[in-house]
Write a protein that holds these residues in place. Structure first.
Motif, short mmCIF file in Angstrom:
data_model
loop_
_atom_site.label_atom_id
_atom_site.label_comp_id
_atom_site.label_asym_id
_atom_site.label_seq_id
_atom_site.Cartn_x
_atom_site.Cartn_y
_atom_site.Cartn_z
N LEU A 135 0.80 -1.22 0.00
CA LEU A 135 0.00 0.00 0.00
C LEU A 135 0.83 1.27 0.00
CD1 LEU A 135 -2.59 -1.14 2.69
CD2 LEU A 135 -2.89 -1.17 0.21
N GLY A 136 2.14 1.15 0.29
CA GLY A 136 2.94 2.36 0.43
C GLY A 136 2.61 3.06 1.73
N GLU A 137 2.71 4.39 1.75
CA GLU A 137 2.39 5.14 2.96
C GLU A 137 0.88 5.04 3.27
OE1 GLU A 137 4.41 6.68 4.97
OE2 GLU A 137 6.27 6.54 3.81
N VAL A 138 0.56 4.75 4.53
CA VAL A 138 -0.85 4.61 4.92
C VAL A 138 -1.16 5.60 6.05
CG1 VAL A 138 -1.08 2.21 4.20
CG2 VAL A 138 -0.27 2.73 6.52
N PRO A 139 -2.43 6.08 6.12
CA PRO A 139 -2.79 7.07 7.14
C PRO A 139 -2.87 6.50 8.54
CG PRO A 139 -4.70 6.44 5.84
CD PRO A 139 -3.52 5.81 5.17
N GLN A 140 -3.16 5.19 8.67
CA GLN A 140 -3.17 4.52 9.97
C GLN A 140 -2.84 3.05 9.76
OE1 GLN A 140 -6.15 6.21 9.10
NE2 GLN A 140 -7.19 4.46 8.17
N PRO A 141 -2.18 2.40 10.72
CA PRO A 141 -1.71 1.04 10.51
C PRO A 141 -2.83 0.01 10.34
CG PRO A 141 -1.39 1.71 12.80
CD PRO A 141 -1.79 2.93 12.04
N GLU A 142 -4.00 0.26 10.93
CA GLU A 142 -5.09 -0.72 10.88
C GLU A 142 -5.59 -0.98 9.47
OE1 GLU A 142 -5.10 1.98 12.82
OE2 GLU A 142 -4.73 1.09 14.79
N ILE A 143 -5.39 -0.02 8.56
CA ILE A 143 -5.95 -0.18 7.23
C ILE A 143 -5.24 -1.30 6.46
CG2 ILE A 143 -4.49 1.43 5.90
CD1 ILE A 143 -7.22 2.48 4.72
N VAL A 144 -4.03 -1.67 6.89
CA VAL A 144 -3.32 -2.76 6.23
C VAL A 144 -4.08 -4.08 6.42
CG1 VAL A 144 -1.14 -4.03 6.06
CG2 VAL A 144 -1.11 -1.58 6.55
N SER A 145 -4.47 -4.36 7.65
CA SER A 145 -5.23 -5.58 7.91
C SER A 145 -6.63 -5.50 7.29
CB SER A 145 -5.33 -5.85 9.42
OG SER A 145 -5.96 -4.77 10.09
N GLU A 146 -7.21 -4.30 7.23
CA GLU A 146 -8.52 -4.14 6.60
C GLU A 146 -8.45 -4.51 5.12
OE1 GLU A 146 -10.11 -0.24 7.19
OE2 GLU A 146 -9.88 -0.33 9.37
N MET A 147 -7.39 -4.09 4.44
CA MET A 147 -7.24 -4.42 3.03
C MET A 147 -6.98 -5.93 2.84
SD MET A 147 -7.78 -1.71 1.23
CE MET A 147 -8.99 -1.23 2.47
N ALA A 148 -6.24 -6.52 3.75
CA ALA A 148 -6.00 -7.97 3.67
C ALA A 148 -7.32 -8.72 3.80
CB ALA A 148 -5.01 -8.40 4.75
N ASP A 149 -8.14 -8.32 4.76
CA ASP A 149 -9.46 -8.95 4.93
C ASP A 149 -10.32 -8.73 3.69
OD1 ASP A 149 -9.12 -10.04 7.50
OD2 ASP A 149 -9.68 -8.16 8.47
N TYR A 150 -10.24 -7.55 3.11
CA TYR A 150 -11.06 -7.21 1.95
C TYR A 150 -10.73 -8.11 0.76
CZ TYR A 150 -13.14 -4.43 -1.81
OH TYR A 150 -13.87 -4.02 -2.89
N PHE A 151 -9.45 -8.26 0.46
CA PHE A 151 -9.06 -9.06 -0.69
C PHE A 151 -9.32 -10.55 -0.47
CE2 PHE A 151 -6.69 -5.25 -1.90
CZ PHE A 151 -6.91 -5.23 -3.28
N LEU A 152 -9.32 -10.99 0.77
CA LEU A 152 -9.59 -12.41 1.04
C LEU A 152 -11.04 -12.77 0.72
CD1 LEU A 152 -8.14 -14.95 2.09
CD2 LEU A 152 -9.06 -14.44 4.35
N ARG A 153 -11.91 -11.79 0.58
CA ARG A 153 -13.31 -12.06 0.24
C ARG A 153 -13.47 -12.45 -1.23
NH1 ARG A 153 -16.66 -7.02 2.47
NH2 ARG A 153 -18.38 -8.29 1.66
N HIS A 154 -12.42 -12.28 -2.03
CA HIS A 154 -12.47 -12.72 -3.44
C HIS A 154 -12.68 -14.22 -3.47
CE1 HIS A 154 -11.35 -13.54 -7.55
NE2 HIS A 154 -11.19 -12.24 -7.80
N GLU A 155 -13.62 -14.67 -4.30
CA GLU A 155 -14.02 -16.08 -4.29
C GLU A 155 -12.91 -17.04 -4.69
OE1 GLU A 155 -17.19 -16.65 -7.03
OE2 GLU A 155 -16.12 -15.77 -8.75
N ARG A 156 -11.89 -16.58 -5.39
CA ARG A 156 -10.83 -17.48 -5.85
C ARG A 156 -9.52 -17.34 -5.07
NH1 ARG A 156 -11.51 -16.46 -12.40
NH2 ARG A 156 -13.71 -17.11 -12.53
N ILE A 157 -9.52 -16.51 -4.04
CA ILE A 157 -8.28 -16.21 -3.33
C ILE A 157 -8.23 -16.95 -1.99
CG2 ILE A 157 -6.91 -14.39 -2.23
CD1 ILE A 157 -6.87 -14.48 -5.34
N GLY A 158 -7.09 -17.60 -1.73
CA GLY A 158 -6.92 -18.33 -0.48
C GLY A 158 -5.94 -17.69 0.48
N TRP A 159 -5.03 -16.86 -0.05
CA TRP A 159 -4.03 -16.19 0.78
C TRP A 159 -3.85 -14.74 0.33
CZ3 TRP A 159 -1.14 -18.09 4.90
CH2 TRP A 159 -1.25 -19.47 5.15
#
Length: 237
Positions: A135-159
């Motif tokens: 993500l590069g520079e982020v406004p707060q550290p929690e958004i990194v895990s939020e994005m990880a959770d978001y992409f894991l919702r893709h039906e074909r993604i396991g990691w």
């Protein structure tokens, strides 16, 4: 959390009286009372069960905090939840301030959240069932895990492996939809750091200090972490 882990602000050498955690116990953990239950989905569940077992009537604000902690950590009992997590949640939820809890779960989001999401969608790299996003520079550290959770919702993604630079650290987040391989073990391999990285079967995180490093050096580190992630998943090169 436990002394020796990298995700708290306990000063080195400071005596610890009480440890409550749902991560596996560290060999170095020492305290007057240690309550570590790795089979529990949320540390807040352990706290709630202790209070309930002692017959303590908790105030609504505390119940609200515990409700959110249990539901968010287990993703509403979807991720690594146990019977005790459900029982604790059913105890604290009726005692919560429901409207406040709703505002916490569904807050209004800053503009920076959407610009970070746009950048994440553009930067994400996919290979087979893997996604890696820096993500590069982020406004707060929690958004990194939020994005990880978001992409894991893709039906074909396991990691999903995500990173973001916040102040002096490169924040790491790893998510898995299968517990066959421990996410905690994988992120320790990726970061090469057993202290500042770790987690559970499906969820892991950590950080790498990058203070004093030039931008190009951090970007080179990100590329090397991508390669380590791919190798750990069985795709070297």
């Amino acid at each position: 959390t436990q002394p020796g882990a990298g995700n708290h602000s306990l000063p080195p050498g400071r005596k610890c009286h009480l440890v409550i955690d749902h991560h596996p116990r560290r060999r170095s953990t020492r305290a007057e009372v240690v309550i570590v239950q790795p089979g529990i989905g949320a540390t807040a569940t352990i706290v709630a069960e202790l209070l309930r077992g002692c017959g303590v009537e908790i105030p609504s604000d505390l119940a609200t905090a515990l409700s959110y902690a249990i539901s968010s950590e287990t993703q509403n009992m979807k991720r690594e939840a146990s019977r005790l997590d459900l029982e604790a949640y059913l105890w604290v939820y009726p005692r919560s301030r429901i409207r406040v809890l709703g505002e916490i779960i569904h807050p209004r989001l800053r503009h920076s959240h959407f610009t970070t999401l746009l950048g994440a969608l553009r930067a994400a790299e996919g290979f087979r069932n893997l996604v890696c996003v820096h993500l590069g520079e982020v406004p707060q550290p929690e958004i990194v895990s939020e994005m990880a959770d978001y992409f894991l919702r893709h039906e074909r993604i396991g990691w999903v492996f995500a990173t973001g630079r916040f102040r002096e650290n490169l924040v790491l987040s790893l998510r898995s939809s299968s517990g066959k391989t421990s996410a905690g073990a994988v992120i320790r391999r990726i970061a090469k750091d057993p202290v500042n990285a770790g987690g559970h079967a499906l969820v892991a995180g950590g950080f790498i200090p990058v203070g004093g490093m030039k931008r190009e050096e951090v970007e080179a580190l990100e590329r090397s972490l991508t390669a380590e992630f791919a190798a750990a998943m069985g795709y070297p090169g």
